[in-house]
Design a protein around this motif. Structure first.
Motif, PDB file in Angstrom:
ATOM      1  N   ALA A 219       0.837  -1.212   0.000  1.00  0.00           N
ATOM      2  CA  ALA A 219       0.000   0.000   0.000  1.00  0.00           C
ATOM      3  C   ALA A 219       0.867   1.255   0.000  1.00  0.00           C
ATOM      4  CB  ALA A 219      -0.930  -0.001   1.208  1.00  0.00           C
ATOM      5  N   GLU A 220       1.961   1.216   0.750  1.00  0.00           N
ATOM      6  CA  GLU A 220       2.861   2.369   0.794  1.00  0.00           C
ATOM      7  C   GLU A 220       3.477   2.622  -0.577  1.00  0.00           C
ATOM      8  OE1 GLU A 220       7.109   3.630   2.855  1.00  0.00           O
ATOM      9  OE2 GLU A 220       5.805   2.197   3.898  1.00  0.00           O
ATOM     10  N   GLY A 221       3.842   1.536  -1.273  1.00  0.00           N
ATOM     11  CA  GLY A 221       4.413   1.666  -2.610  1.00  0.00           C
ATOM     12  C   GLY A 221       3.438   2.302  -3.588  1.00  0.00           C
ATOM     13  N   GLU A 222       2.172   1.849  -3.558  1.00  0.00           N
ATOM     14  CA  GLU A 222       1.171   2.445  -4.444  1.00  0.00           C
ATOM     15  C   GLU A 222       0.915   3.904  -4.075  1.00  0.00           C
ATOM     16  OE1 GLU A 222      -2.356  -0.220  -4.923  1.00  0.00           O
ATOM     17  OE2 GLU A 222      -1.464  -0.271  -6.915  1.00  0.00           O
ATOM     18  N   ALA A 223       0.914   4.202  -2.787  1.00  0.00           N
ATOM     19  CA  ALA A 223       0.643   5.573  -2.337  1.00  0.00           C
ATOM     20  C   ALA A 223       1.754   6.541  -2.730  1.00  0.00           C
ATOM     21  CB  ALA A 223       0.437   5.601  -0.829  1.00  0.00           C
ATOM     22  N   GLN A 224       2.966   6.027  -2.979  1.00  0.00           N
ATOM     23  CA  GLN A 224       4.073   6.884  -3.397  1.00  0.00           C
ATOM     24  C   GLN A 224       3.906   7.363  -4.838  1.00  0.00           C
ATOM     25  OE1 GLN A 224       6.636   7.907  -1.457  1.00  0.00           O
ATOM     26  NE2 GLN A 224       5.826   6.776   0.284  1.00  0.00           N
ATOM     27  N   LEU A 225       3.043   6.692  -5.587  1.00  0.00           N
ATOM     28  CA  LEU A 225       2.872   7.010  -7.005  1.00  0.00           C
ATOM     29  C   LEU A 225       1.725   7.986  -7.218  1.00  0.00           C
ATOM     30  CD1 LEU A 225       3.235   3.384  -8.407  1.00  0.00           C
ATOM     31  CD2 LEU A 225       4.922   5.219  -8.635  1.00  0.00           C
ATOM     32  N   ALA A 226       1.944   8.950  -8.089  1.00  0.00           N
ATOM     33  CA  ALA A 226       0.868   9.843  -8.519  1.00  0.00           C
ATOM     34  C   ALA A 226       0.397   9.385  -9.891  1.00  0.00           C
ATOM     35  CB  ALA A 226       1.369  11.283  -8.585  1.00  0.00           C
ATOM     36  N   TRP A 227      -0.924   9.362 -10.067  1.00  0.00           N
ATOM     37  CA  TRP A 227      -1.540   8.973 -11.343  1.00  0.00           C
ATOM     38  C   TRP A 227      -2.261  10.191 -11.907  1.00  0.00           C
ATOM     39  CZ3 TRP A 227      -2.076   3.600 -12.936  1.00  0.00           C
ATOM     40  CH2 TRP A 227      -1.417   2.712 -12.076  1.00  0.00           C
ATOM     41  N   MET A 228      -1.884  10.596 -13.098  1.00  0.00           N
ATOM     42  CA  MET A 228      -2.536  11.731 -13.754  1.00  0.00           C
ATOM     43  C   MET A 228      -3.114  11.299 -15.089  1.00  0.00           C
ATOM     44  SD  MET A 228      -0.926  15.361 -15.089  1.00  0.00           S
ATOM     45  CE  MET A 228      -1.308  16.319 -13.628  1.00  0.00           C
ATOM     46  N   ASN A 229      -4.377  11.664 -15.323  1.00  0.00           N
ATOM     47  CA  ASN A 229      -5.037  11.460 -16.613  1.00  0.00           C
ATOM     48  C   ASN A 229      -5.695  12.775 -17.003  1.00  0.00           C
ATOM     49  OD1 ASN A 229      -4.521   8.565 -16.711  1.00  0.00           O
ATOM     50  ND2 ASN A 229      -6.041   8.404 -15.097  1.00  0.00           N
ATOM     51  N   ILE A 230      -5.268  13.334 -18.128  1.00  0.00           N
ATOM     52  CA  ILE A 230      -5.788  14.611 -18.599  1.00  0.00           C
ATOM     53  C   ILE A 230      -6.274  14.463 -20.032  1.00  0.00           C
ATOM     54  CG2 ILE A 230      -5.158  16.968 -19.262  1.00  0.00           C
ATOM     55  CD1 ILE A 230      -3.283  17.111 -16.968  1.00  0.00           C
ATOM     56  N   LEU A 231      -7.422  15.051 -20.308  1.00  0.00           N
ATOM     57  CA  LEU A 231      -7.955  15.163 -21.660  1.00  0.00           C
ATOM     58  C   LEU A 231      -8.181  16.643 -21.929  1.00  0.00           C
ATOM     59  CD1 LEU A 231      -9.200  13.781 -24.209  1.00  0.00           C
ATOM     60  CD2 LEU A 231     -11.379  13.763 -22.974  1.00  0.00           C
ATOM     61  N   GLY A 232      -7.659  17.152 -23.037  1.00  0.00           N
ATOM     62  CA  GLY A 232      -7.802  18.576 -23.314  1.00  0.00           C
ATOM     63  C   GLY A 232      -7.767  18.889 -24.794  1.00  0.00           C
ATOM     64  N   ASP A 233      -8.252  20.076 -25.138  1.00  0.00           N
ATOM     65  CA  ASP A 233      -8.244  20.571 -26.514  1.00  0.00           C
ATOM     66  C   ASP A 233      -7.187  21.659 -26.633  1.00  0.00           C
ATOM     67  OD1 ASP A 233     -10.443  18.993 -27.509  1.00  0.00           O
ATOM     68  OD2 ASP A 233     -11.753  20.259 -26.288  1.00  0.00           O
ATOM     69  N   LEU A 234      -6.366  21.536 -27.663  1.00  0.00           N
ATOM     70  CA  LEU A 234      -5.311  22.498 -27.934  1.00  0.00           C
ATOM     71  C   LEU A 234      -5.619  23.202 -29.248  1.00  0.00           C
ATOM     72  CD1 LEU A 234      -2.426  23.411 -26.922  1.00  0.00           C
ATOM     73  CD2 LEU A 234      -1.520  21.799 -28.611  1.00  0.00           C
ATOM     74  N   SER A 235      -5.663  24.510 -29.231  1.00  0.00           N
ATOM     75  CA  SER A 235      -5.935  25.273 -30.452  1.00  0.00           C
ATOM     76  C   SER A 235      -4.837  26.307 -30.667  1.00  0.00           C
ATOM     77  CB  SER A 235      -7.301  25.964 -30.369  1.00  0.00           C
ATOM     78  OG  SER A 235      -7.366  26.826 -29.262  1.00  0.00           O
ATOM     79  N   GLY A 236      -4.404  26.457 -31.919  1.00  0.00           N
ATOM     80  CA  GLY A 236      -3.351  27.405 -32.259  1.00  0.00           C
ATOM     81  C   GLY A 236      -3.872  28.524 -33.137  1.00  0.00           C
ATOM     82  N   LYS A 237      -3.382  29.721 -32.919  1.00  0.00           N
ATOM     83  CA  LYS A 237      -3.752  30.841 -33.775  1.00  0.00           C
ATOM     84  C   LYS A 237      -3.084  30.709 -35.136  1.00  0.00           C
ATOM     85  CE  LYS A 237      -4.546  33.862 -29.827  1.00  0.00           C
ATOM     86  NZ  LYS A 237      -4.162  35.105 -29.100  1.00  0.00           N
ATOM     87  N   GLU A 238      -2.006  29.942 -35.153  1.00  0.00           N
ATOM     88  CA  GLU A 238      -1.341  29.561 -36.392  1.00  0.00           C
ATOM     89  C   GLU A 238      -1.170  28.051 -36.373  1.00  0.00           C
ATOM     90  OE1 GLU A 238       2.318  31.626 -36.176  1.00  0.00           O
ATOM     91  OE2 GLU A 238       1.443  33.615 -36.442  1.00  0.00           O
ATOM     92  N   LYS A 239      -0.840  27.456 -37.521  1.00  0.00           N
ATOM     93  CA  LYS A 239      -0.662  26.009 -37.576  1.00  0.00           C
ATOM     94  C   LYS A 239       0.526  25.579 -36.721  1.00  0.00           C
ATOM     95  CE  LYS A 239      -2.866  24.886 -41.972  1.00  0.00           C
ATOM     96  NZ  LYS A 239      -2.705  24.244 -43.299  1.00  0.00           N
ATOM     97  N   VAL A 240       0.344  24.435 -36.052  1.00  0.00           N
ATOM     98  CA  VAL A 240       1.358  23.899 -35.141  1.00  0.00           C
ATOM     99  C   VAL A 240       1.752  22.498 -35.596  1.00  0.00           C
ATOM    100  CG1 VAL A 240       1.816  23.165 -32.765  1.00  0.00           C
ATOM    101  CG2 VAL A 240       0.481  25.249 -33.194  1.00  0.00           C
ATOM    102  N   ASN A 241       3.044  22.213 -35.548  1.00  0.00           N
ATOM    103  CA  ASN A 241       3.527  20.861 -35.838  1.00  0.00           C
ATOM    104  C   ASN A 241       3.349  20.008 -34.583  1.00  0.00           C
ATOM    105  OD1 ASN A 241       5.453  18.584 -35.864  1.00  0.00           O
ATOM    106  ND2 ASN A 241       6.109  19.437 -37.812  1.00  0.00           N
TER     107      ASN A 241
END
Length: 368
Positions: A228-250
């Motif tokens: 349990a301590e080992g799992e608690a040491q880990l951070a889990w991040m899940n992000i979903l997002g929209d990225l928009s550019g004023k100009e085209k982006v590679n």
């Protein structure tokens, strides 16, 4: 009643379990078998599930905890697949921070549901780089704490098959050295070298699954406080997002810069990556990049890479850190990129947490 062969895949974060699962499933389908898969994670918005579905596979997912703690949900999904898809083989990939699968998943399935499922040998996928780093930890790169390393060690100890993955990235001499080490350390296990990405020796692995019902019998003594301590040491991040550019982006350049900024932060804060995946999607393609060690160069997979103004970004990070610090690091990197590429970021989903202590639904000590 039809039964299915259930293959349970374990192994630490970043070992290549998803690639092993998908490419083994596709290989079995080429041979005429009907195959389904089940993904598993502590959180939601998973790149793994999306990749599996894009491969045309019948996929279900179990989220919010490992198979052992979500056993009823696992069985429900297995049963749905069995009834609706009638697969010959189901491959289920456990959370990369989970261990004790023999006692909490395989033995309960054998005891309660042997009329529906026969179990293949418990297969633990291992990344050579992780094994080398655990054996030769130095101060040059952040290393996991003892509690996190404990999970990695127990995963290997309970494996019936240890699949030493990514052999295409190492010399024959390096592979042979690691193979010999695993064979000496775990003499009761079958050591199988594979390249899940390239497909090397996956046919040998899948044939072992199909022809062997024995396995999942190594019920270990597990210190659940340390686990349990080992799992608690880990951070889990899940992000979903929209990225928009004023100009085209590679998208490749954006992803490369994003990971470079994150890596610099992680090195500075001595945060050890377990697994990081980012998927930048656009109308007719994507850029996917992954890292399994702080300080390493990312691995890229791309389709139809070209400049666009609109992107959908999915980010999955598993790292030894506090969730609060991880949130700040990622937010800082995105803000910096917005200035660099003249973009705007709109997060539509964001979770960042440390797993709760594991509480298995079943834990059977007696082996059937």
């Amino acid at each position: 009643m039809k039964t299915a062969k259930l293959v349970l895949l374990g192994g630490f974060l970043g070992a290549g379990k998803t690639t092993t699962m998908i490419n083994s499933a596709l290989k079995l389908e080429e041979e005429g078998y009907r195959v389904a898969i089940v993904t598993n994670d502590q959180g939601k918005e998973l790149i793994d599930t999306e990749l599996a579905r894009r491969s045309g596979l019948n996929a279900k997912e179990v989220t919010g905890g490992c198979f052992c703690c979500q056993f009823d949900d696992l069985y429900k999904n297995l049963n749905i697949l069995l009834e609706e898809k009638q697969p010959d083989v189901i491959i289920a990939e456990a959370v990369g921070s989970c261990t004790d699968l023999a006692a909490t998943v395989i033995q309960p399935l054998k005891q309660y549901y042997s009329d529906q499922f026969t179990t293949a040998p418990l297969t633990i996928v291992v990344d050579p780089a992780r094994l080398i780093h655990e054996l030769n930890a130095t101060e040059e790169r952040p290393s996991f704490s003892q509690s996190v390393s404990y999970i990695f060690e127990k995963q290997l100890a309970e494996g019936d098959i240890i699949a030493l993955n990514k052999l295409d990235r190492y010399s024959p001499e390096e592979v042979e050295k690691l193979y010999s080490y695993l064979q000496q350390r775990y003499p009761q296990a079958i050591i199988q070298t594979i390249s899940a990405e390239r497909g090397d020796q996956l046919d040998t692995l899948t044939q072992t699954w199909l022809t062997t019902d024995l396995g999942g019998d190594k019920v270990l003594d597990i210190d659940y406080e340390q686990y349990a301590e080992g799992e608690a040491q880990l951070a889990w991040m899940n992000i979903l997002g929209d990225l928009s550019g004023k100009e085209k982006v590679n998208p490749h350049e954006w992803t490369k810069s994003f990971l470079s900024k994150l890596n610099d932060h992680f090195l500075r804060e001595k945060m050890a990556i377990a697994h990081l995946k980012v998927h930048v999607g656009f109308e007719d393609g994507f850029v996917k990049a992954s890292m399994v060690h702080t300080g390493d160069e990312p691995t890229f997979t791309e389709k139809n890479t070209k400049e666009h103004t609109e992107f959908r970004v999915v980010l999955n990070i598993r790292i030894e850190a506090s969730p609060a610090v991880l949130n700040l690091v990622v937010a800082d990197a995105i803000e910096s990129l917005n200035k660099e590429f003249n973009t705007e970021w709109n997060a539509t989903y964001n979770e960042c947490f440390s797993p709760l202590p594991p509480k298995p639904v079943h834990r059977l000590y007696e082996v059937l």
